[in-house]
Design an enzyme around this catalytic site. Structure first.
Site, mmCIF file in Angstrom:
data_model
loop_
_atom_site.group_PDB
_atom_site.id
_atom_site.type_symbol
_atom_site.label_atom_id
_atom_site.label_comp_id
_atom_site.label_asym_id
_atom_site.label_seq_id
_atom_site.Cartn_x
_atom_site.Cartn_y
_atom_site.Cartn_z
ATOM 1 N N ARG A 1 0.785 -1.239 0.000
ATOM 2 C CA ARG A 1 0.000 0.000 0.000
ATOM 3 C C ARG A 1 0.820 1.296 0.000
ATOM 4 O O ARG A 1 0.253 2.386 0.105
ATOM 5 C CB ARG A 1 -0.999 0.038 1.168
ATOM 6 C CG ARG A 1 -1.978 -1.126 1.176
ATOM 7 C CD ARG A 1 -3.130 -0.861 2.113
ATOM 8 N NE ARG A 1 -2.672 -0.691 3.490
ATOM 9 C CZ ARG A 1 -3.445 -0.233 4.462
ATOM 10 N NH1 ARG A 1 -4.698 0.115 4.205
ATOM 11 N NH2 ARG A 1 -2.978 -0.125 5.688
ATOM 12 N N ASP A 2 2.134 1.208 -0.139
ATOM 13 C CA ASP A 2 2.932 2.439 -0.242
ATOM 14 C C ASP A 2 4.139 2.211 -1.141
ATOM 15 O O ASP A 2 5.271 2.539 -0.783
ATOM 16 C CB ASP A 2 3.371 2.927 1.136
ATOM 17 C CG ASP A 2 3.892 4.369 1.112
ATOM 18 O OD1 ASP A 2 3.496 5.132 0.197
ATOM 19 O OD2 ASP A 2 4.693 4.735 2.004
ATOM 20 N N ILE A 3 3.897 1.630 -2.310
ATOM 21 C CA ILE A 3 4.980 1.395 -3.261
ATOM 22 C C ILE A 3 5.324 2.720 -3.948
ATOM 23 O O ILE A 3 4.458 3.398 -4.505
ATOM 24 C CB ILE A 3 4.574 0.346 -4.309
ATOM 25 C CG1 ILE A 3 4.357 -1.009 -3.622
ATOM 26 C CG2 ILE A 3 5.632 0.224 -5.412
ATOM 27 C CD1 ILE A 3 5.582 -1.573 -2.929
ATOM 28 N N ASN B 1 10.767 3.451 -1.548
ATOM 29 C CA ASN B 1 10.620 2.143 -0.903
ATOM 30 C C ASN B 1 11.155 0.997 -1.758
ATOM 31 O O ASN B 1 10.881 -0.170 -1.473
ATOM 32 C CB ASN B 1 9.159 1.887 -0.537
ATOM 33 C CG ASN B 1 8.754 2.649 0.713
ATOM 34 O OD1 ASN B 1 9.603 3.034 1.512
ATOM 35 N ND2 ASN B 1 7.456 2.876 0.869
ATOM 36 N N SER C 1 1.649 7.614 0.240
ATOM 37 C CA SER C 1 2.297 8.768 -0.373
ATOM 38 C C SER C 1 1.393 9.308 -1.471
ATOM 39 O O SER C 1 1.119 8.597 -2.449
ATOM 40 C CB SER C 1 3.656 8.361 -0.958
ATOM 41 O OG SER C 1 4.478 7.836 0.066
#
Length: 216
Positions: free
Chosen positions: A32-34, A38, A82
């Site tokens: 959920r935050d690629i 990261n 993000s």
């Protein structure tokens, strides 16, 4: 923004990350935050491999929960992401449904688009800019961002970043399978030891995430 990659280079670069996410999705974990921050390139005995970092906001899907149930469940105890790589369901879950593996697929589509176009997939500075870009009917595909993309690559990215989660590849594994169906010559999952290395990086991170959840 930067010098554009060709399609084969972009896929080859991100394939270890896609493999790692496919493993996480099989473990019923959505990152959920690629985003670029990261993803890190690590030197291994097998060469350079991208490691997926920060499963801190990952979502553990309940045992027995179907894809339909996931798509209809819009509430969560915690949500963070993000904005410049946010999916429609992260901005407006009541409209577009819950987050899940398809949310990571959306981010992969944005990254592929950026790599081949040399431009950010979403233009913006403030949260509102990214909200409007993420939920717009015109999707951020390679061609819409100025790249001269093949039909295969445009189709692949367009499905990844579809406005509605149900129209996307449902997981990174489904995306990987589609690569060979759309274009037999396209880069695909690494095999044998290299594939195991990609899965191992995800296994370490998902195991740490699950341990944190059990300790909470």
């Amino acid at each position: 923004a930067g010098v554009p990659f060709d399609e084969s280079e972009a896929l080859e670069l991100l394939m270890p990350a896609i493999d790692a996410l496919a493993f996480a999705h099989r473990m019923k974990i959505a990152h959920r935050d690629i985003k670029p921050a990261n993803l890190i390139v690590c030197q291994t005995p097998l060469g350079e491999v991208i490691k997926v970092l920060d499963f801190g906001i990952a979502k553990a899907m309940q045992d027995g929960e179907t894809a339909t149930q996931l798509a209809s469940r819009t509430t969560s105890a915690f949500s963070a992401y993000s904005p410049s790589y946010g999916a429609p369901e992260q901005f407006r879950p009541t409209t577009h449904g819950a987050t899940g593996p398809w949310t990571d697929v959306h981010a992969i589509g944005l990254l592929l688009t950026e790599l081949v176009s040399g431009r950010r997939a979403f233009d913006g500075v403030e949260m509102a800019d990214f909200l409007l870009a993420s939920i717009a009917d015109e999707r951020p595909t390679p061609r819409s961002r100025g790249a001269c993309a093949s039909d295969f690559f445009e189709q692949l990215c367009a499905r990844c970043v579809a406005l509605e989660p149900s129209a996307r590849y449902r997981s990174a594994g489904a995306l990987t399978a589609a690569l060979s169906e759309l274009d037999p010559a396209a880069p695909r999952s690494r095999t044998s030891a290299a594939d195991a290395a990609a899965e191992h990086t995800a296994e370490l991170d998902t195991a740490a995430f699950l341990a944190d959840q059990m300790a909470a």
